[in-house]
Design a protein around this motif. Structure first.
Motif, PDB file in Angstrom:
ATOM      1  N   PHE A   1       0.819  -1.218   0.000  1.00 43.29           N
ATOM      2  CA  PHE A   1       0.000   0.000   0.000  1.00 43.29           C
ATOM      3  C   PHE A   1       0.847   1.260   0.000  1.00 43.29           C
ATOM      4  CE2 PHE A   1      -2.544   3.243   2.273  1.00 43.29           C
ATOM      5  CZ  PHE A   1      -3.546   3.353   1.336  1.00 43.29           C
ATOM      6  N   HIS A   2       1.973   1.259   0.740  1.00 46.73           N
ATOM      7  CA  HIS A   2       2.775   2.473   0.862  1.00 46.73           C
ATOM      8  C   HIS A   2       3.386   2.901  -0.474  1.00 46.73           C
ATOM      9  CE1 HIS A   2       5.466  -0.921   1.341  1.00 46.73           C
ATOM     10  NE2 HIS A   2       6.465  -0.156   1.011  1.00 46.73           N
ATOM     11  N   GLN A   3       3.450   1.969  -1.435  1.00 48.56           N
ATOM     12  CA  GLN A   3       3.975   2.353  -2.748  1.00 48.56           C
ATOM     13  C   GLN A   3       2.871   2.751  -3.719  1.00 48.56           C
ATOM     14  OE1 GLN A   3       6.022  -1.174  -3.842  1.00 48.56           O
ATOM     15  NE2 GLN A   3       7.768  -0.786  -2.472  1.00 48.56           N
ATOM     16  N   LEU A   4       1.644   2.390  -3.375  1.00 47.30           N
ATOM     17  CA  LEU A   4       0.549   2.591  -4.340  1.00 47.30           C
ATOM     18  C   LEU A   4      -0.157   3.929  -4.162  1.00 47.30           C
ATOM     19  CD1 LEU A   4      -0.897  -1.007  -4.184  1.00 47.30           C
ATOM     20  CD2 LEU A   4       0.557  -0.054  -5.929  1.00 47.30           C
ATOM     21  N   GLY A   5      -0.293   4.376  -2.910  1.00 46.08           N
ATOM     22  CA  GLY A   5      -0.817   5.713  -2.684  1.00 46.08           C
ATOM     23  C   GLY A   5      -2.318   5.848  -2.785  1.00 46.08           C
ATOM     24  N   LEU A   6      -2.734   7.086  -3.030  1.00 44.33           N
ATOM     25  CA  LEU A   6      -4.142   7.470  -2.930  1.00 44.33           C
ATOM     26  C   LEU A   6      -5.021   6.701  -3.912  1.00 44.33           C
ATOM     27  CD1 LEU A   6      -6.138   9.449  -1.582  1.00 44.33           C
ATOM     28  CD2 LEU A   6      -5.711  11.013  -3.469  1.00 44.33           C
ATOM     29  N   PHE A   7      -4.487   6.492  -5.128  1.00 46.39           N
ATOM     30  CA  PHE A   7      -5.301   5.848  -6.159  1.00 46.39           C
ATOM     31  C   PHE A   7      -5.744   4.456  -5.701  1.00 46.39           C
ATOM     32  CE2 PHE A   7      -5.565   3.121  -9.954  1.00 46.39           C
ATOM     33  CZ  PHE A   7      -6.661   3.731 -10.538  1.00 46.39           C
TER      34      PHE A   7
ATOM     35  N   ASN B   1     -12.079  -0.592  10.207  1.00 48.62           N
ATOM     36  CA  ASN B   1     -10.698  -0.582  10.700  1.00 48.62           C
ATOM     37  C   ASN B   1      -9.701  -0.579   9.549  1.00 48.62           C
ATOM     38  OD1 ASN B   1      -8.650  -0.919  12.819  1.00 48.62           O
ATOM     39  ND2 ASN B   1      -8.362  -2.867  11.791  1.00 48.62           N
ATOM     40  N   VAL B   2      -9.975  -1.397   8.524  1.00 47.30           N
ATOM     41  CA  VAL B   2      -9.050  -1.462   7.386  1.00 47.30           C
ATOM     42  C   VAL B   2      -8.913  -0.092   6.747  1.00 47.30           C
ATOM     43  CG1 VAL B   2      -8.786  -2.337   5.051  1.00 47.30           C
ATOM     44  CG2 VAL B   2      -9.341  -3.902   6.880  1.00 47.30           C
ATOM     45  N   PHE B   3     -10.057   0.583   6.522  1.00 46.39           N
ATOM     46  CA  PHE B   3      -9.961   1.835   5.758  1.00 46.39           C
ATOM     47  C   PHE B   3      -9.481   3.000   6.609  1.00 46.39           C
ATOM     48  CE2 PHE B   3     -12.250  -0.731   2.763  1.00 46.39           C
ATOM     49  CZ  PHE B   3     -11.496  -0.438   1.646  1.00 46.39           C
ATOM     50  N   VAL B   4      -9.799   3.010   7.888  1.00 46.28           N
ATOM     51  CA  VAL B   4      -9.241   4.043   8.761  1.00 46.28           C
ATOM     52  C   VAL B   4      -7.724   3.896   8.814  1.00 46.28           C
ATOM     53  CG1 VAL B   4      -9.093   4.832  11.143  1.00 46.28           C
ATOM     54  CG2 VAL B   4     -11.310   4.381  10.134  1.00 46.28           C
ATOM     55  N   THR B   5      -7.258   2.660   8.963  1.00 43.71           N
ATOM     56  CA  THR B   5      -5.809   2.431   9.010  1.00 43.71           C
ATOM     57  C   THR B   5      -5.159   2.797   7.684  1.00 43.71           C
ATOM     58  OG1 THR B   5      -6.311   0.572  10.447  1.00 43.71           O
ATOM     59  CG2 THR B   5      -4.072   0.749   9.655  1.00 43.71           C
ATOM     60  N   ALA B   6      -5.834   2.464   6.574  1.00 43.54           N
ATOM     61  CA  ALA B   6      -5.272   2.788   5.262  1.00 43.54           C
ATOM     62  C   ALA B   6      -5.158   4.296   5.098  1.00 43.54           C
ATOM     63  CB  ALA B   6      -6.134   2.182   4.163  1.00 43.54           C
TER      64      ALA B   6
ATOM     65  N   TRP C   1       0.439   9.342   7.121  1.00 42.03           N
ATOM     66  CA  TRP C   1       1.701   9.248   7.842  1.00 42.03           C
ATOM     67  C   TRP C   1       2.483   8.039   7.348  1.00 42.03           C
ATOM     68  CZ3 TRP C   1      -2.022   9.605  12.376  1.00 42.03           C
ATOM     69  CH2 TRP C   1      -2.256  10.947  12.707  1.00 42.03           C
ATOM     70  N   ASP C   2       3.799   8.135   7.435  1.00 44.63           N
ATOM     71  CA  ASP C   2       4.641   7.011   7.089  1.00 44.63           C
ATOM     72  C   ASP C   2       5.052   6.312   8.385  1.00 44.63           C
ATOM     73  OD1 ASP C   2       6.257   5.208   5.982  1.00 44.63           O
ATOM     74  OD2 ASP C   2       7.777   6.605   5.263  1.00 44.63           O
ATOM     75  N   TRP C   3       4.623   5.057   8.545  1.00 48.04           N
ATOM     76  CA  TRP C   3       4.840   4.350   9.818  1.00 48.04           C
ATOM     77  C   TRP C   3       6.319   4.338  10.210  1.00 48.04           C
ATOM     78  CZ3 TRP C   3       2.798   2.805  14.125  1.00 48.04           C
ATOM     79  CH2 TRP C   3       3.394   1.778  14.864  1.00 48.04           C
ATOM     80  N   GLU C   4       7.193   4.186   9.213  1.00 47.40           N
ATOM     81  CA  GLU C   4       8.606   4.021   9.563  1.00 47.40           C
ATOM     82  C   GLU C   4       9.268   5.322  10.003  1.00 47.40           C
ATOM     83  OE1 GLU C   4      10.233   1.955   6.223  1.00 47.40           O
ATOM     84  OE2 GLU C   4       9.238   0.124   6.851  1.00 47.40           O
TER      85      GLU C   4
ATOM     86  N   GLN D   1       3.085  11.369  16.791  1.00 45.50           N
ATOM     87  CA  GLN D   1       2.150  10.942  15.737  1.00 45.50           C
ATOM     88  C   GLN D   1       1.661   9.524  15.991  1.00 45.50           C
ATOM     89  OE1 GLN D   1       4.638  11.687  12.370  1.00 45.50           O
ATOM     90  NE2 GLN D   1       3.502  13.513  11.766  1.00 45.50           N
ATOM     91  N   VAL D   2       2.582   8.682  16.479  1.00 42.66           N
ATOM     92  CA  VAL D   2       2.175   7.299  16.774  1.00 42.66           C
ATOM     93  C   VAL D   2       1.086   7.292  17.829  1.00 42.66           C
ATOM     94  CG1 VAL D   2       2.939   5.111  17.756  1.00 42.66           C
ATOM     95  CG2 VAL D   2       4.375   6.287  16.102  1.00 42.66           C
ATOM     96  N   TRP D   3       1.285   8.080  18.877  1.00 40.51           N
ATOM     97  CA  TRP D   3       0.271   8.096  19.942  1.00 40.51           C
ATOM     98  C   TRP D   3      -1.022   8.708  19.451  1.00 40.51           C
ATOM     99  CZ3 TRP D   3       0.753   4.928  23.703  1.00 40.51           C
ATOM    100  CH2 TRP D   3       2.039   4.546  24.119  1.00 40.51           C
ATOM    101  N   ALA D   4      -0.900   9.738  18.565  1.00 38.97           N
ATOM    102  CA  ALA D   4      -2.118  10.344  17.993  1.00 38.97           C
ATOM    103  C   ALA D   4      -2.887   9.300  17.193  1.00 38.97           C
ATOM    104  CB  ALA D   4      -1.734  11.517  17.107  1.00 38.97           C
ATOM    105  N   MET D   5      -2.135   8.499  16.413  1.00 40.73           N
ATOM    106  CA  MET D   5      -2.764   7.443  15.618  1.00 40.73           C
ATOM    107  C   MET D   5      -3.467   6.438  16.533  1.00 40.73           C
ATOM    108  SD  MET D   5      -0.712   5.308  12.842  1.00 40.73           S
ATOM    109  CE  MET D   5      -1.353   3.883  12.048  1.00 40.73           C
TER     110      MET D   5
END
Lengths: 129, 416
Positions: free
Chosen positions: A94-100, B352-357, B363-366, B372-376
């Motif tokens: 997912f992180h490479q695919l983005g909004l689309f 849950n799937v779409f909120v997480t997506a 945000w970039d997890w890494e 930000q982690v705590w906000a998430m």
């Protein structure tokens, strides 16, 4: 890399062999116990009859009728299970695919959710009615 | 890329080098540049046999350790359940009753094994085996400690999901082969219930995958900057509820409901086959706790104590949670169980799937800051709580219309 891959599956094949031999070994041990008369073996027609309230059962049980309500669940399961097959690779990359990809998957899942809502409204998820 | 997988395992390395050390693998057995201390027992070109033998030793060690742990767990379950119910539990055999599982095993082994007349013998005997094997197979990919796992598959999560599903088949085989009506009803319920709960469980893992970006269980553990239960509380709840249904444990144990269908699918089983069905169920609790600890609780990682000990602590903590749920909640009706899966857990897991997506998009997890982690985590907890309240209102419905109508008709008749 490729060698590593085969090595892992080789170990899993080995593990499967052991995993099968553990329950089989238990059954064999139990059978050996019956050979040395530790485990009794006294067959009796009443003992080996089917258990059903103390009466002899009428008709076979195996091809008995059952509630048709199980069918819609099976159909829904197939639909949503295929969806999860799509979701797994999507989630990993997912992180490479983005909004689309996000919108695309949202549209795809919404179509399925419409089906779920339809089944819900048609009371396919209820037991009486 | 990771170096060769079992490199860090001293037992594997020792056995492998004892058997198969030669010039070809000097980098693995002896440090580069040093003279080979001693040739392996096997001739050149037989390294695969050394690999197999060393692997087999590890597998046997793992399986035996697991079976001992399962025995300990059956003792723990009985003692803890007893405490919840204000009684003592087994305390006669051995010190504190610790040898009770051994006594149970001996008793089951020496019991007569009766198969009913109408049974399909082959399937009847095969069902306990099919029930037991997948539970053990999950162990092959679970990481038990830092660098200690049998195989780190790049599709580890899929493997776990696929292998655990086979239990459904075993339950149906047992119910179908018995030729008993109760067993058949139990099997029907089992298939309906187990496949329904499969979906929320599998979907709840997607939230974890979105953050971890890998299907390998080792990489999932390494990706957890904070345990995923903090940022995925809703997924944890869904996984917990769904897997306790998958394990046929009390709030959802309709396939063996004693009060309705006597014992369901294992009604006709006796002796060791009965024992194996039960042992498989107890073992499944431990493996599911292991998977949960890996996915949500950072697996083996923890401060101070050795990594294997941390993993065991987490696994038994989760197993205690399962016992707690079993002791607290009463059994549901079959329509409630199915409604809970389809009307409550499934929509929640999709949310849950779409909120997480969306969060993974923002945000970039890494590279996230701790704030930000705590906000998430906070957002997800809020979404989870609102979702649980909202969807529980959706599921709750007034008494069935037909029953209400019948009641109205009855009172009207009485009035006349």
């Amino acid at each position: 890399m490729l060698e590593d891959y085969f090595r892992q599956y080789g170990l899993i094949a080995l593990f499967s062999g052991v995993a099968v031999s553990v329950p089989v070994g238990m059954l064999v041990l139990s059978w050996l116990f019956s050979l040395v008369r530790v485990r009794p073996r006294k067959p009796d027609p009443v003992k080996s009859s089917l258990y059903e309230c103390g009466m002899a059962p009428i008709g076979g049980a195996r091809w008995t009728q059952f509630n048709f309500r199980y069918y819609p669940y099976a159909l829904l399961f197939v639909i949503f299970d295929v969806e999860t097959v799509f979701l797994y690779p999507w989630a990993v990359r997912f992180h490479q695919l983005g909004l689309f990809a996000f919108l695309e998957m949202l549209a795809f899942v919404l179509v399925l959710v419409v089906g779920l809502v339809y089944a819900w409204r048609k009371r396919a998820l209820e037991w009486e009615g | 890329m990771r170096p060769f997988l079992l490199e860090e395992n001293a037992l594997f390395r020792g056995l492998y080098c004892w058997l198969g050390a030669n010039e070809g693998n000097r980098g693995f057995c002896t440090p580069e540049g040093e003279a080979l201390a001693r040739d392996g027992l096997l001739p050149l070109g037989w390294e695969w046999l050394a690999y197999g033998a060393a692997g087999l030793a590890l597998v046997l060690l793992l399986v035996n350790a697991f079976l001992v742990l399962v025995m300990l767990y059956t003792y723990m379950e009985r003692r803890v359940m007893a405490r919840f119910q204000a009684r003592l539990g087994p305390n006669r055999v051995g010190r504190f009753g610790l040898l009770q599982p051994v006594a149970d095993a001996i008793k089951l082994l020496t019991k007569e094994d009766v198969a009913p007349t109408g049974a399909d013998r082959w399937v009847f005997n095969l069902a306990p085996i099919v029930m037991f094997v997948p539970v053990l197979l999950v162990l092959a990919v679970l990481p038990f400690g830092r660098g200690s796992f049998l195989a780190d598959l790049n599709v580890g999560v899929l493997y776990v999901v696929a292998v655990t599903t086979v239990t459904t088949l075993a339950v149906f085989m047992a119910g179908f082969a018995s030729g008993n009506r109760y067993a058949m009803f139990g099997a029907m319920r089992a298939v309906a219930q187990l496949i329904s709960y499969e979906i929320p469980v599998v979907l709840s893992i997607v939230g974890v995958l979105l953050l971890a970006r890998s299907l390998s269980l080792v990489e999932i553990v390494e990706a957890q900057r904070v345990p995923f239960v903090v940022v995925q509380p809703l997924a944890f709840f869904i996984f917990l509820a769904g897997s306790s249904a998958e394990l046929n444990r009390t709030p959802f144990d309709l396939l063996e409901a004693e009060s309705e269908i006597v014992a369901g699918y294992h009604i006709e089983y006796s002796g060791m086959k009965f024992g194996m069905l039960f042992l498989a169920e107890f073992a499944a609790v431990l493996t599911t706790s292991g998977v949960m600890a890996t996915l949500f609780l950072k697996g083996w990682e923890g401060p101070l104590l050795p990594s294997h000990l941390w993993f065991l602590i987490k696994v038994f903590g989760l197993a205690f949670l399962f016992i707690w749920i079993r002791a607290t909640l009463p059994r549901l009706r079959i329509d409630q169980v199915m409604g809970f899966a389809w009307k409550f857990l499934l929509p929640l897991s999709l949310v849950n799937v779409f909120v997480t997506a969306a969060e993974a998009l923002a945000w970039d997890w890494e590279t996230m800051t701790p704030q930000q982690v705590w906000a998430m985590g906070g957002i997800n907890l809020l979404v989870g709580m609102v979702g649980v309240v909202l969807f529980s209102h959706l599921v709750r419905r007034p008494a069935p219309r037909r029953a209400a109508r019948a009641r109205a008709a009855a009172t009207a008749e009485e009035g006349v």
